[in-house]
Design a protein around this motif. Structure first.
Motif, PDB file in Angstrom:
ATOM      1  N   ASP A 187       0.809  -1.220   0.000  1.00 15.91           N
ATOM      2  CA  ASP A 187       0.000   0.000   0.000  1.00 15.91           C
ATOM      3  C   ASP A 187       0.846   1.276   0.000  1.00 15.91           C
ATOM      4  O   ASP A 187       0.301   2.381   0.066  1.00 15.91           O
ATOM      5  N   TYR A 188       2.166   1.114  -0.056  1.00 18.07           N
ATOM      6  CA  TYR A 188       3.060   2.287  -0.047  1.00 18.07           C
ATOM      7  C   TYR A 188       2.843   3.110  -1.318  1.00 18.07           C
ATOM      8  O   TYR A 188       2.867   2.587  -2.434  1.00 18.07           O
ATOM      9  N   GLN A 189       2.637   4.409  -1.154  1.00 21.87           N
ATOM     10  CA  GLN A 189       2.437   5.315  -2.297  1.00 21.87           C
ATOM     11  C   GLN A 189       3.294   6.570  -2.158  1.00 21.87           C
ATOM     12  O   GLN A 189       2.810   7.692  -2.195  1.00 21.87           O
ATOM     13  N   GLY A 190       4.565   6.358  -1.995  1.00 19.24           N
ATOM     14  CA  GLY A 190       5.503   7.475  -2.010  1.00 19.24           C
ATOM     15  C   GLY A 190       5.827   8.079  -0.673  1.00 19.24           C
ATOM     16  O   GLY A 190       6.714   8.930  -0.575  1.00 19.24           O
ATOM     17  N   GLY A 191       5.131   7.663   0.385  1.00 21.17           N
ATOM     18  CA  GLY A 191       5.436   8.188   1.710  1.00 21.17           C
ATOM     19  C   GLY A 191       4.817   9.547   1.978  1.00 21.17           C
ATOM     20  O   GLY A 191       4.151  10.136   1.122  1.00 21.17           O
ATOM     21  N   ASP A 192       5.043  10.037   3.189  1.00 18.11           N
ATOM     22  CA  ASP A 192       4.436  11.300   3.635  1.00 18.11           C
ATOM     23  C   ASP A 192       5.505  12.346   3.927  1.00 18.11           C
ATOM     24  O   ASP A 192       6.690  12.047   4.080  1.00 18.11           O
ATOM     25  N   ARG A 193       5.037  13.595   4.049  1.00 21.53           N
ATOM     26  CA  ARG A 193       5.913  14.705   4.413  1.00 21.53           C
ATOM     27  C   ARG A 193       5.190  15.597   5.415  1.00 21.53           C
ATOM     28  O   ARG A 193       3.954  15.710   5.395  1.00 21.53           O
ATOM     29  N   LEU A 194       5.959  16.246   6.268  1.00 19.62           N
ATOM     30  CA  LEU A 194       5.420  17.224   7.204  1.00 19.62           C
ATOM     31  C   LEU A 194       5.355  18.576   6.507  1.00 19.62           C
ATOM     32  O   LEU A 194       6.344  19.031   5.939  1.00 19.62           O
ATOM     33  N   TRP A 195       4.177  19.219   6.543  1.00 19.07           N
ATOM     34  CA  TRP A 195       3.966  20.486   5.843  1.00 19.07           C
ATOM     35  C   TRP A 195       4.318  20.341   4.364  1.00 19.07           C
ATOM     36  O   TRP A 195       4.907  21.234   3.743  1.00 19.07           O
ATOM     37  N   GLY A 196       3.961  19.222   3.796  1.00 18.87           N
ATOM     38  CA  GLY A 196       4.356  18.914   2.424  1.00 18.87           C
ATOM     39  C   GLY A 196       3.602  19.718   1.384  1.00 18.87           C
ATOM     40  O   GLY A 196       2.430  20.056   1.553  1.00 18.87           O
ATOM     41  N   SER A 197       4.288  20.032   0.314  1.00 17.39           N
ATOM     42  CA  SER A 197       3.667  20.647  -0.861  1.00 17.39           C
ATOM     43  C   SER A 197       4.222  19.938  -2.091  1.00 17.39           C
ATOM     44  O   SER A 197       5.322  19.385  -2.061  1.00 17.39           O
ATOM     45  N   GLN A 198       3.456  19.948  -3.171  1.00 16.87           N
ATOM     46  CA  GLN A 198       3.824  19.196  -4.357  1.00 16.87           C
ATOM     47  C   GLN A 198       4.845  19.970  -5.204  1.00 16.87           C
ATOM     48  O   GLN A 198       4.724  21.175  -5.402  1.00 16.87           O
ATOM     49  N   PRO A 199       5.846  19.269  -5.719  1.00 14.03           N
ATOM     50  CA  PRO A 199       6.782  19.917  -6.651  1.00 14.03           C
ATOM     51  C   PRO A 199       6.096  20.193  -7.976  1.00 14.03           C
ATOM     52  O   PRO A 199       5.059  19.592  -8.295  1.00 14.03           O
ATOM     53  N   GLU A 200       6.654  21.092  -8.751  1.00 13.32           N
ATOM     54  CA  GLU A 200       6.095  21.426 -10.054  1.00 13.32           C
ATOM     55  C   GLU A 200       6.968  20.868 -11.167  1.00 13.32           C
ATOM     56  O   GLU A 200       8.192  20.763 -11.024  1.00 13.32           O
ATOM     57  N   ARG A 201       6.308  20.524 -12.244  1.00 14.98           N
ATOM     58  CA  ARG A 201       7.045  20.033 -13.407  1.00 14.98           C
ATOM     59  C   ARG A 201       8.072  21.085 -13.837  1.00 14.98           C
ATOM     60  O   ARG A 201       7.764  22.276 -13.958  1.00 14.98           O
ATOM     61  N   GLY A 202       9.296  20.640 -14.078  1.00 15.50           N
ATOM     62  CA  GLY A 202      10.353  21.557 -14.486  1.00 15.50           C
ATOM     63  C   GLY A 202      11.258  21.984 -13.345  1.00 15.50           C
ATOM     64  O   GLY A 202      12.327  22.567 -13.592  1.00 15.50           O
TER      65      GLY A 202
END
Length: 286
Positions: free
Chosen positions: A96-111
Motif C-alpha cells: 500500500d506504499y504510495q511514495g510516503g508522507d511529508r510534514l507540511w508537504g507541498s507538491q513539486p512542479e514540473r520543471g
C-alpha cells in the motif's frame, strides 16, 4: 593552581562553542538549506561541474530525507539520512506504499530542478522533474512525449566547452563532434525544451543512443520521473534501479529545490578562487 584552572576553563569554553556551532549548523542544514556541489555533467548546461548551490528544503516540506547525511570516504564515514531519521521513513515493501508522507508537504512542479535521495543507495542526485504521478512518459527519436503529446523543442545552436578534466574527479566531457584532443573545443547540440506548464530550459544532445527511443513509463501515484538536461550523459528515471539508474522516485525521497547557483569553480577545488566562473555568481537556475 589558579592558572591551570583558567586554562581548563578556556578549553571547556572552546569545546562548548564548537558544539553549539555544530548544533546550529545541523539545525540550519536540516530545516532550511543544504549545500550541494555539482560533481558531474548530467545537468549541463543548466548546471556545470563545480557549481555550488544551496538546496531549499522548505520548498516541499520535510521527510526523513531532510535529515543530513555525512559521507567522508577517506575516513570510512558513510552515514545516510535513513541512519539519522529512518524511523520516519515509509516502508517501500508495503503493497500500500504510495511514495510516503511529508510534514507540511507541498507538491513539486514540473520543471523544478530537484535534489533527491536515490531510492536504493541513498546518495544525493540532482535532476529535472519531468513526470508527475499518472503521467505517461516516452522518448521517441530523442524527443520527449508526455501523455502522447510531443514537448515543444527549438534549436538553440551549439554548446561549446574545452575538452579537459573537470572538477575534483577529473571527468572529461563527451562531445558530439567526435574524438577531440586535449584542449580542443568540445561541441554538443543545444535545444530549448518547453514543458506543458510553460517552463522552458536548455537540453543538450550528443549522439543517438539506446534511451533516445523508449517504451512508455507510467508514473505511479506518489512517485516522480526525473531526467538530466544533458540527455545523453545522465543516469536517471529512464533507467531502472536494478540497472544502476534512478527509476521512479517516491515523494518522501525529495530533499528540496535548487533555485540559484551561489558560485562556481572550474578547478579541482572550490578553494581555487582563481578558477571561479565570474558569470555564475548567484545565477538563477531555470
Amino acid at each position: 593552581m589558579a592558572e591551570q584552572e583558567g586554562v581548563l576553563h578556556g578549553i571547556w569554553e572552546t569545546v562548548k562553542t564548537i558544539v553549539y556551532a555544530l548544533l546550529i549548523a545541523g539545525v540550519f542544514r536540516t530545516l532550511f538549506f543544504q549545500p550541494f556541489w555539482i560533481p558531474s555533467g548530467s545537468m549541463k548546461d543548466t548546471l556545470l561541474i563545480g557549481d555550488f548551490l544551496f538546496v531549499n528544503k522548505m520548498a516541499y516540506g520535510y521527510s526523513y530525507a531532510s535529515c543530513p547525511s555525512i559521507r567522508i570516504p577517506a575516513l570510512g564515514i558513510d552515514i545516510g539520512a535513513d541512519d539519522f531519521c529512518g524511523v520516519f521513513q515509509g516502508d517501500k515493501s508495503d503493497p500500500d506504499y504510495q511514495g510516503g508522507d511529508r510534514l507540511w508537504g507541498s507538491q513539486p512542479e514540473r520543471g523544478d530542478v530537484v535534489v533527491f535521495r536515490h531510492p536504493v543507495t541513498g546518495r544525493d542526485f540532482i535532476k529535472r522533474l519531468i513526470g508527475l504521478p499518472g503521467d505517461e512518459i516516452r522518448i521517441v527519436d530523442g524527443h520527449l512525449f508526455i501523455d502522447d503529446t510531443p514537448v515543444q523543442v527549438v534549436d538553440d545552436g551549439i554548446f561549446e566547452e574545452i575538452f579537459a578534466p573537470q572538477g575534483p574527479q577529473g571527468l572529461r566531457p563527451r562531445c558530439a563532434n567526435g574524438a577531440v584532443g586535449m584542449g580542443a573545443v568540445c561541441e554538443k547540440r543545444r535545444y530549448i525544451e518547453t514543458l506543458p506548464n510553460g517552463v522552458s530550459h536548455s537540453i543538450l544532445d550528443i549522439r543517438d543512443q539506446s534511451f533516445d527511443n523508449t517504451g512508455v513509463y507510467t508514473v505511479p501515484e506518489g512517485y516522480y520521473f526525473f531526467m538530466g538536461d544533458n540527455r545523453d550523459n545522465s543516469r536517471d528515471s529512464r533507467e531502472s534501479q536494478a540497472s544502476g539508474g534512478v527509476g521512479f522516485v517516491p515523494y518522501e525521497d525529495l530533499v528540496g529545490r535548487a533555485d540559484r547557483v551561489v558560485f562556481s569553480s572550474a578547478g579541482r577545488s572550490m578553494l581555487y578562487f582563481w578558477t571561479w566562473r565570474g558569470d555564475r555568481f548567484f545565477k538563477k537556475i531555470e
